[in-house]
Design a protein around this motif. Structure first.
Motif, short mmCIF file in Angstrom:
data_model
loop_
_atom_site.label_atom_id
_atom_site.label_comp_id
_atom_site.label_asym_id
_atom_site.label_seq_id
_atom_site.Cartn_x
_atom_site.Cartn_y
_atom_site.Cartn_z
N ILE A 91 44.93 32.26 31.87
CA ILE A 91 44.48 32.52 32.98
C ILE A 91 44.93 34.03 32.88
N GLU A 92 43.33 34.70 33.56
CA GLU A 92 43.85 36.72 33.98
C GLU A 92 43.83 36.87 34.85
N LEU A 93 44.37 36.40 35.68
CA LEU A 93 44.06 36.84 37.44
C LEU A 93 43.77 38.31 37.59
N GLU A 94 44.68 39.04 37.00
CA GLU A 94 44.73 40.30 37.72
C GLU A 94 43.11 41.20 36.76
N ALA A 95 43.44 40.74 35.49
CA ALA A 95 42.12 41.55 34.90
C ALA A 95 40.76 41.21 35.80
N ASP A 96 40.03 40.26 36.04
CA ASP A 96 38.95 39.60 36.69
C ASP A 96 39.02 39.82 37.61
N GLY A 97 40.29 39.64 38.78
CA GLY A 97 39.44 40.28 40.20
C GLY A 97 40.37 38.42 41.25
N GLN A 98 40.72 38.14 40.05
CA GLN A 98 40.56 36.45 40.61
C GLN A 98 42.41 36.52 41.57
N ALA A 99 43.28 37.48 41.23
CA ALA A 99 44.71 37.65 41.71
C ALA A 99 44.07 38.14 43.18
N GLU A 100 43.24 39.26 43.63
CA GLU A 100 42.76 40.03 44.59
C GLU A 100 42.31 38.69 45.65
N VAL A 101 41.35 37.37 44.78
CA VAL A 101 40.78 36.68 46.10
C VAL A 101 41.81 35.57 46.40
N ILE A 102 42.99 34.80 45.30
CA ILE A 102 43.87 34.14 45.48
C ILE A 102 44.87 34.96 47.11
N VAL A 103 45.32 36.24 46.55
CA VAL A 103 46.02 36.82 48.05
C VAL A 103 45.22 36.77 49.41
N ARG A 104 43.75 36.58 49.54
CA ARG A 104 43.63 37.14 50.66
C ARG A 104 42.51 35.86 51.12
N ILE A 105 42.83 34.94 50.23
CA ILE A 105 42.37 33.25 51.15
C ILE A 105 44.26 33.01 51.63
N VAL A 106 45.18 32.87 51.02
CA VAL A 106 46.21 32.83 51.34
C VAL A 106 46.17 33.23 52.93
N GLU A 107 46.59 34.94 52.69
CA GLU A 107 46.81 35.95 54.04
C GLU A 107 45.56 35.28 54.91
N ASN A 108 44.35 34.40 54.46
CA ASN A 108 43.18 34.00 55.71
C ASN A 108 43.09 32.88 56.21
N VAL A 109 44.23 31.98 55.89
CA VAL A 109 43.79 30.27 55.89
C VAL A 109 43.98 30.07 57.00
N SER A 110 45.13 30.48 57.80
CA SER A 110 45.38 29.97 59.11
C SER A 110 44.84 30.48 60.09
N LEU A 111 43.87 31.91 59.72
CA LEU A 111 43.03 32.78 60.77
C LEU A 111 42.53 32.04 61.61
N VAL A 112 41.85 32.61 62.28
CA VAL A 112 40.26 32.59 63.44
C VAL A 112 39.16 33.46 62.60
N GLU A 113 38.28 32.68 62.21
CA GLU A 113 37.24 33.83 61.41
C GLU A 113 36.75 35.03 61.56
N ARG A 114 36.59 35.41 60.21
CA ARG A 114 36.57 36.93 60.43
C ARG A 114 35.35 37.52 59.71
N GLY A 115 34.14 38.02 60.54
CA GLY A 115 33.20 38.71 59.11
C GLY A 115 32.72 38.07 58.83
#
Length: 131
Positions: free
Chosen positions: A1-25
């Motif tokens: 799996i090439e996470l960086e090439a298809d943009g999945q790494a960015e989505v994973i990082v964003r999920i990890v950063e937002n998992v405990s936050l209140v709703e935003r956008g």
């Protein structure tokens, strides 16, 4: 799996950063992967294993409500009662069911919520007062 090439790494990082936050956008409202991770995190907080963890933690820290019956039914304005194991169910654990985002998460949460309610009813039956 090439996470960086298809943009999945960015989505994973964003999920990890937002998992405990209140709703935003819009992204927060539409990201199914985020909703699945949030539901899994919340499901880990309720049910039979949470009851055992709550009891174990309460025993180790000498939190009231495991061995001291007087703390089971402490008034809400009682500072000692606010730290009881039973109060933790009312303050946090019983509210998690309403925070679920996915249908599967809601179904599992409903089962685990019922288990916790049944547990509190059993404690109340043995204690003889509202808990």
């Amino acid at each position: 799996i090439e996470l960086e090439a298809d943009g999945q790494a960015e989505v994973i990082v964003r999920i990890v950063e937002n998992v405990s936050l209140v709703e935003r956008g819009a992204w927060y409202e539409t990201c199914v992967e985020l909703h699945c991770v949030q539901d899994a995190d919340r499901l880990d907080s309720i049910g039979a294993f949470r009851i055992m963890r709550c009891a174990a933690y309460s025993a180790i820290t000498k939190r009231k409500g495991v061995y001291l019956k007087c703390a089971l039914n402490a008034p809400h304005d009682d500072s000692d009662g606010a730290e009881s194991a039973i109060q933790h169910f009312h303050d946090k654990l019983l509210r998690i069911r309403e925070q679920m985002k996915t249908e599967t998460g809601r179904q599992i949460a409903e089962e685990r919520h019922k288990l916790m309610v049944d547990f509190l009813a059993a404690v109340q039956d043995e204690y003889g007062e509202d808990v």
